[in-house]
Design a protein around this motif. Sequence first.
Motif, PDB file in Angstrom:
ATOM      1  N   UNK A  40      39.246  45.293  38.950  1.00 23.39           N
ATOM      2  CA  UNK A  40      39.071  45.334  37.491  1.00 23.39           C
ATOM      3  C   UNK A  40      37.767  46.008  37.090  1.00 23.39           C
ATOM      4  N   UNK A  41      36.976  46.440  38.063  1.00 20.56           N
ATOM      5  CA  UNK A  41      35.735  47.134  37.773  1.00 20.56           C
ATOM      6  C   UNK A  41      34.603  46.241  37.298  1.00 20.56           C
ATOM      7  N   UNK A  42      34.775  44.942  37.458  1.00 23.72           N
ATOM      8  CA  UNK A  42      33.711  44.016  37.069  1.00 23.72           C
ATOM      9  C   UNK A  42      33.967  43.293  35.765  1.00 23.72           C
ATOM     10  N   UNK A  43      35.202  43.299  35.294  1.00 28.14           N
ATOM     11  CA  UNK A  43      35.540  42.672  34.013  1.00 28.14           C
ATOM     12  C   UNK A  43      35.870  41.182  34.134  1.00 28.14           C
ATOM     13  N   UNK A  44      35.711  40.621  35.315  1.00 27.79           N
ATOM     14  CA  UNK A  44      35.971  39.192  35.545  1.00 27.79           C
ATOM     15  C   UNK A  44      37.414  38.824  35.221  1.00 27.79           C
ATOM     16  N   UNK A  45      38.348  39.628  35.756  1.00 28.82           N
ATOM     17  CA  UNK A  45      39.746  39.300  35.463  1.00 28.82           C
ATOM     18  C   UNK A  45      40.696  39.501  36.647  1.00 28.82           C
ATOM     19  N   UNK A  46      40.194  39.846  37.847  1.00 25.75           N
ATOM     20  CA  UNK A  46      41.136  40.091  38.941  1.00 25.75           C
ATOM     21  C   UNK A  46      40.898  39.243  40.187  1.00 25.75           C
ATOM     22  N   UNK A  47      39.725  38.708  40.373  1.00 26.43           N
ATOM     23  CA  UNK A  47      39.355  37.865  41.530  1.00 26.43           C
ATOM     24  C   UNK A  47      39.371  38.599  42.864  1.00 26.43           C
ATOM     25  N   UNK A  48      39.328  39.939  42.858  1.00 26.93           N
ATOM     26  CA  UNK A  48      39.313  40.698  44.117  1.00 26.93           C
ATOM     27  C   UNK A  48      37.897  40.997  44.597  1.00 26.93           C
ATOM     28  N   UNK A  49      36.940  40.274  44.047  1.00 27.80           N
ATOM     29  CA  UNK A  49      35.559  40.367  44.535  1.00 27.80           C
ATOM     30  C   UNK A  49      35.060  38.964  44.892  1.00 27.80           C
ATOM     31  N   UNK A  75      42.188  33.196  43.258  1.00 30.10           N
ATOM     32  CA  UNK A  75      41.760  33.949  44.439  1.00 30.10           C
ATOM     33  C   UNK A  75      42.837  33.919  45.521  1.00 30.10           C
ATOM     34  N   UNK A  76      42.913  34.990  46.292  1.00 31.18           N
ATOM     35  CA  UNK A  76      43.879  35.066  47.389  1.00 31.18           C
ATOM     36  C   UNK A  76      43.438  34.203  48.571  1.00 31.18           C
ATOM     37  N   UNK A  77      42.157  34.216  48.859  1.00 31.04           N
ATOM     38  CA  UNK A  77      41.600  33.393  49.940  1.00 31.04           C
ATOM     39  C   UNK A  77      41.292  32.011  49.367  1.00 31.04           C
ATOM     40  N   UNK A  78      41.261  30.999  50.209  1.00 32.00           N
ATOM     41  CA  UNK A  78      40.983  29.650  49.715  1.00 32.00           C
ATOM     42  C   UNK A  78      39.652  29.577  48.963  1.00 32.00           C
ATOM     43  N   UNK A  79      39.681  28.846  47.873  1.00 36.74           N
ATOM     44  CA  UNK A  79      38.450  28.615  47.110  1.00 36.74           C
ATOM     45  C   UNK A  79      37.648  27.511  47.784  1.00 36.74           C
ATOM     46  N   UNK A  85      32.577  34.977  42.014  1.00 36.61           N
ATOM     47  CA  UNK A  85      33.043  36.348  41.862  1.00 36.61           C
ATOM     48  C   UNK A  85      31.807  37.239  41.925  1.00 36.61           C
ATOM     49  N   UNK A  86      31.826  38.188  42.837  1.00 38.61           N
ATOM     50  CA  UNK A  86      30.656  39.050  43.034  1.00 38.61           C
ATOM     51  C   UNK A  86      30.331  39.868  41.791  1.00 38.61           C
TER      52      UNK A  86
END
Length: 107
Positions: A40-49, A75-79, A85-86
């Motif tokens: 998402x480029x840092x928009x805090x909406x995808x959880x891929x970071x 998140x895909x990995x366990x929380x 979020x980075x």
Amino acid sequence: MPRITFVSPDGTRRAVDAPDGETLMRIAVHHGVEEILGECGGACCCATCHVYLDEASMTRLLPADDMELQVLEFTAAPRRAGSRLACQVLADRRCEGLIVQLPATQI
């Protein structure tokens, strides 16, 4: 400029100098840390970071806000207790020596 270490799931460590005010996500992408997608480029909406920080680091940083906490539910990995979020963590003097554990998957 704080020194931050990204640790891959296989134990590979990459220490980088992080410009003040830059997000951990952008720093990781700039330094070729493949485990951070940041779709998402840092928009805090995808959880891929999604990353893991240790408890000592968590007490030094500003806490996650409500929006970040909501996105962390997907998140895909366990929380874990140290999940962040980075894209929401800004590098500054409090990040000196920060160890950022990377999950095995983001998708």
